[in-house]
Write a protein that holds these residues in place. Structure first.
Motif, mmCIF file in Angstrom:
data_model
loop_
_atom_site.group_PDB
_atom_site.id
_atom_site.type_symbol
_atom_site.label_atom_id
_atom_site.label_comp_id
_atom_site.label_asym_id
_atom_site.label_seq_id
_atom_site.Cartn_x
_atom_site.Cartn_y
_atom_site.Cartn_z
ATOM 1 N N VAL A 1 44.022 26.493 80.614
ATOM 2 C CA VAL A 1 44.515 27.825 80.469
ATOM 3 C C VAL A 1 44.363 28.753 80.141
ATOM 4 O O VAL A 1 43.920 28.416 78.770
ATOM 5 C CB VAL A 1 45.961 27.555 80.270
ATOM 6 C CG1 VAL A 1 47.349 28.979 80.095
ATOM 7 C CG2 VAL A 1 46.335 26.300 81.300
ATOM 8 N N PHE A 2 44.047 29.792 80.148
ATOM 9 C CA PHE A 2 43.213 30.926 79.248
ATOM 10 C C PHE A 2 43.844 31.986 78.577
ATOM 11 O O PHE A 2 45.095 32.103 78.963
ATOM 12 C CB PHE A 2 41.971 32.085 80.729
ATOM 13 C CG PHE A 2 41.563 32.111 81.866
ATOM 14 C CD1 PHE A 2 39.942 31.881 81.148
ATOM 15 C CD2 PHE A 2 41.535 30.996 82.399
ATOM 16 C CE1 PHE A 2 39.223 31.091 81.899
ATOM 17 C CE2 PHE A 2 40.978 30.518 83.519
ATOM 18 C CZ PHE A 2 39.305 30.474 82.968
ATOM 19 N N VAL A 3 43.533 32.286 77.612
ATOM 20 C CA VAL A 3 44.387 32.710 76.489
ATOM 21 C C VAL A 3 45.030 33.943 76.985
ATOM 22 O O VAL A 3 44.562 34.866 77.648
ATOM 23 C CB VAL A 3 43.793 33.501 75.136
ATOM 24 C CG1 VAL A 3 44.852 33.935 74.759
ATOM 25 C CG2 VAL A 3 43.576 32.070 74.650
ATOM 26 N N GLY A 4 46.748 34.811 76.659
ATOM 27 C CA GLY A 4 47.251 35.238 78.022
ATOM 28 C C GLY A 4 47.870 35.575 78.384
ATOM 29 O O GLY A 4 49.159 34.427 78.254
ATOM 30 N N THR A 5 48.988 36.719 78.885
ATOM 31 C CA THR A 5 50.303 35.818 80.285
ATOM 32 C C THR A 5 50.261 34.911 81.136
ATOM 33 O O THR A 5 48.277 34.735 81.610
ATOM 34 C CB THR A 5 50.749 37.575 80.387
ATOM 35 O OG1 THR A 5 50.314 38.059 81.477
ATOM 36 C CG2 THR A 5 51.006 38.859 79.099
ATOM 37 N N GLY B 1 47.897 29.529 76.901
ATOM 38 C CA GLY B 1 46.846 29.380 76.190
ATOM 39 C C GLY B 1 46.956 28.690 74.568
ATOM 40 O O GLY B 1 47.946 29.050 73.630
ATOM 41 N N SER B 2 46.006 29.144 73.512
ATOM 42 C CA SER B 2 45.540 29.237 72.580
ATOM 43 C C SER B 2 45.932 29.925 71.898
ATOM 44 O O SER B 2 46.041 30.985 71.913
ATOM 45 C CB SER B 2 43.938 28.984 72.354
ATOM 46 O OG SER B 2 43.709 28.651 71.148
ATOM 47 N N GLY B 3 46.890 29.492 70.831
ATOM 48 C CA GLY B 3 47.626 30.052 70.246
ATOM 49 C C GLY B 3 49.295 30.749 70.736
ATOM 50 O O GLY B 3 49.750 31.105 70.260
ATOM 51 N N GLY B 4 49.399 30.597 72.349
ATOM 52 C CA GLY B 4 50.327 31.502 73.056
ATOM 53 C C GLY B 4 50.908 30.146 73.008
ATOM 54 O O GLY B 4 51.173 29.048 72.229
ATOM 55 N N ARG B 5 52.032 30.276 74.207
ATOM 56 C CA ARG B 5 53.163 28.680 74.672
ATOM 57 C C ARG B 5 52.133 27.667 74.764
ATOM 58 O O ARG B 5 51.734 28.014 75.803
ATOM 59 C CB ARG B 5 54.147 29.226 75.235
ATOM 60 C CG ARG B 5 55.068 27.824 75.213
ATOM 61 C CD ARG B 5 56.099 28.377 76.345
ATOM 62 N NE ARG B 5 57.467 27.460 76.603
ATOM 63 C CZ ARG B 5 58.190 27.330 76.422
ATOM 64 N NH1 ARG B 5 58.503 27.915 75.218
ATOM 65 N NH2 ARG B 5 59.249 26.277 76.103
ATOM 66 N N ALA B 6 52.551 26.551 74.633
ATOM 67 C CA ALA B 6 51.551 25.832 74.743
ATOM 68 C C ALA B 6 52.386 24.814 76.093
ATOM 69 O O ALA B 6 53.611 24.316 76.058
ATOM 70 C CB ALA B 6 51.090 24.079 74.120
ATOM 71 N N LEU B 7 51.287 24.828 77.127
ATOM 72 C CA LEU B 7 51.999 24.289 78.787
ATOM 73 C C LEU B 7 51.581 22.677 78.513
ATOM 74 O O LEU B 7 50.732 22.373 78.114
ATOM 75 C CB LEU B 7 51.441 24.929 80.000
ATOM 76 C CG LEU B 7 51.131 26.333 80.258
ATOM 77 C CD1 LEU B 7 51.034 27.089 80.903
ATOM 78 C CD2 LEU B 7 52.694 26.383 80.145
ATOM 79 N N THR B 8 52.522 22.251 79.440
ATOM 80 C CA THR B 8 52.030 20.703 79.640
ATOM 81 C C THR B 8 51.331 20.228 80.887
ATOM 82 O O THR B 8 50.913 21.518 81.010
ATOM 83 C CB THR B 8 53.719 19.985 79.843
ATOM 84 O OG1 THR B 8 53.687 20.433 80.929
ATOM 85 C CG2 THR B 8 54.637 19.723 79.029
#
Length: 594
Positions: free
Chosen positions: A428-432, A475-482
């Motif tokens: 998962v890349f950092v971003g929306t 992504g890193s620093g954002g919402r963590a996805l399961t």
């Protein structure tokens, strides 16, 4: 164990050629910086001459007004030198930043083009060290060390020329410092590059071991391997300590020896100049100016030698970064165009290590629109076969083709329009969330296409429940996805990429069995008419497939429909009975998920 195969390191000729090429890309800025540094150095050289003239004037009996004029000139040249130095350094910094940006862009391009097999063989530690420590070291060299070294070289050359303008005899005193300087430099340079390359290699090994230990922490704990891993790190840290101690020893021998080459010319200038003055051949002002010029040489020469150590580090780092570009491509683009989407593997053999085959003469023809399930015990070669069918690796023997053209003969962009691979591994890349999905979307795709892809993989409900929907930063620093959500994002990318053939390597392994079953049923509508090779450990995938390939010991042992293989009573039937939970229950078309 840590990886033992390292990425290559570029040779000295390649490094020099690349450095010259970078200079050619910025001729105006380079010449401008050199010109400004030269003018600044010339402004600084006025002081010794003015002081020498002042000493001589005072000796003859100068007036206060003459002394004031000389001091005003000195102040003027100091101010001029400061202004020129300021703009020279500014231009050098801008040039350094542009060069560094190009270096990073080239490295990223070469790193992304690395064959997957090479990256796996080298391990992550080596590449991580090059992308972190080597880039940082090179950044320091380009931003600071190289501009300072250029300034020092320009200043030294002009100062030496100014010293010679006083008289030919100054050359004799300066030459006294050359032998120890040359001997010391030759001794140091002959050993420094190899020492710093070894030092960087030890960092790569430490990173590789630490990365493996962290990623496999649960396995290490479960098998009680903690002490062994600590001992392995201790050995590698000791090796790194030895490498650093070696380069430190080089510096502790080299730098003190250089001090002799600095002091000899100054002392000799005073002695020879004094003797010549006594003989009436030179004036006291000339002796003063010559001594000041020779004294001024110490600082730029010392900086040249000191910064040379930093440049050795930078050159070693640049050689490691450029080495990534020297990895031979495992693809040989032929320019041929596939005639259709028929996927064929003929007498396919493959070995990760020469002489140790993991696939032994596999044959598999995948019909257009067919769905084939590949099953078998762990380590049988299923995932390796999937990678070859997706064009990740070229076979070491035989051929894997689409439409009659070898997969590794197609450019990557074109290949992914024919065959795409999705595995348990995902990122998962950092971003929306929208940005993450747009990576695989064709140009011009809108939110409707993105939402349709999410709906196809049964992810639209939880995406709409996010605080900002598709605009949620992940992504890193954002919402963590399961893990299941991240896997669904990866599968949605596939839907958007719209390849004709999909190779699913246990793609739903991280999702709850009931959710995975629902997901595959949702995908079925989207994948209708496409070719699908599903490598699975859950046999309901095999039950739903058109044909099943049973892989054992690197060979396809059985190939047929689910019903045919169950009726044959072979390896697949045993797997089915074991997974289904009964050895004598109903067979045939019963859905094992019910």
């Amino acid at each position: 164990m840590s990886a033992t195969t390292s990425l290559p390191v570029a040779g000295s000729r390649r490094v020099r050629r690349y450095a010259v090429d970078l200079c050619r890309r910025h001729p105006r800025m380079l010449l401008g910086a050199l010109l400004l540094h030269g003018l600044a150095a010339l402004a600084g050289l006025a002081a010794p001459r003015l002081i020498g003239d002042l000493v001589e004037a005072v000796e003859r009996g100068s007036s206060v007004a003459a002394v004031d004029r000389t001091m005003a000139l000195l102040a003027g040249f100091v101010v001029l030198q400061a202004v020129l130095t300021r703009y020279a350094r500014y231009l050098s910094q801008v040039l350094g930043e542009e060069v560094l940006a190009e270096l990073r862009e080239d490295f990223v391009a070469h790193a992304l083009a690395l064959p997957v097999g090479v990256v796996e063989a080298a391990g992550s530690g080596d590449l991580l060290t090059r992308t972190s420590r080597d880039v940082d070291q090179l950044a320091w060299s380009v931003r600071r060390a190289l501009p300072e070294w250029v300034i020092a070289v320009v200043t030294a050359v002009l100062t030496f020329a100014a010293a010679l303008s006083v008289g030919w005899w100054v050359a004799l005193t300066c030459l006294l410092g050359v032998p120890p300087l040359v001997v010391g430099l030759r001794w140091y340079l002959a050993r420094a590059k190899a020492g710093y390359l070894r030092e960087s290699a030890t960092y790569s090994q430490i990173n590789a071991t630490l990365t493996e230990t962290v990623e496999g922490a649960r396995t290490v704990e479960a098998l009680g391997l903690g002490r062994e891993r600590v001992r392995a790190v201790d050995v590698e840290v000791a090796d790194s300590f030895d490498a650093e101690r070696y380069t430190l020893r080089l510096r502790t021998v080299f730098f003190p020896s250089m001090e002799i080459s600095y002091l000899l010319p100054t002392v000799a200038t005073l002695l020879l100049g004094g003797w010549l003055h006594v003989q009436g051949q030179v004036s006291l002002g000339d002796v003063t100016a010559a001594t000041l010029y020779v004294q001024m040489l110490i600082d730029p020469v010392d900086r040249i030698v000191s910064i040379l150590d930093e440049l050795q580090l930078g050159a070693a780092s640049l050689a490691r970064l450029l080495g990534v570009a020297e990895v031979p491509d495992d693809r040989e683009v032929s320019g041929a165009r596939p005639d259709g989407e028929q996927l064929d593997a003929r007498d396919v053999r493959f070995a990760y290590v020469e002489g140790r085959e993991v696939l032994h003469g596999m044959d598999l023809a995948v019909g257009v629109g067919e769905r084939i399930a590949v099953v078998g015990p762990s380590g049988a070669g299923k995932s390796t076969l999937g990678r070859l069918l997706a064009g990740i690796h070229p076979p070491t023997g035989g051929a894997v083709t689409v439409g009659g053209v070898g997969l590794t003969e197609l450019p990557l962009d074109e290949l992914r329009g024919h065959v795409a691979l999705v595995t348990q591994e995902h990122h998962v890349f950092v971003g929306t969330l929208r940005d993450n999905l747009a990576l695989a979307a064709p140009p011009g795709s809108d939110d409707a296409a993105v939402r349709a892809a999410l709906e196809a993989v049964d992810a639209l409900e939880w995406v709409d429940a996010l605080p900002e929907g598709l605009d949620t930063v992940v992504g890193s620093g954002g919402r963590a996805l399961t893990p299941p959500q991240a896997q669904q994002v990866a599968l949605a990318r596939l839907v958007l990429a719209d390849p004709h053939t999909l190779v699913l390597d246990e793609a739903t392994a991280l999702i709850d069995p009931r959710a995975a079953r629902h997901l595959e049923r949702s995908l079925a509508a989207v994948l209708e008419g496409r070719t699908v090779v599903a490598i699975a450990h859950r046999l309901f995938s095999a039950h739903d497939a058109d044909r099943v390939a049973v892989v054992e010991d690197g060979r396809i042992r059985e190939l047929g429909t689910h019903d045919e293989l169950v009726a044959a009573g072979g390896s697949y039937a045993a797997l089915w009975d074991s997974w289904h939970g009964t050895a004598a229950g109903p067979r045939g078309g019963e859905d094992p998920a019910t």
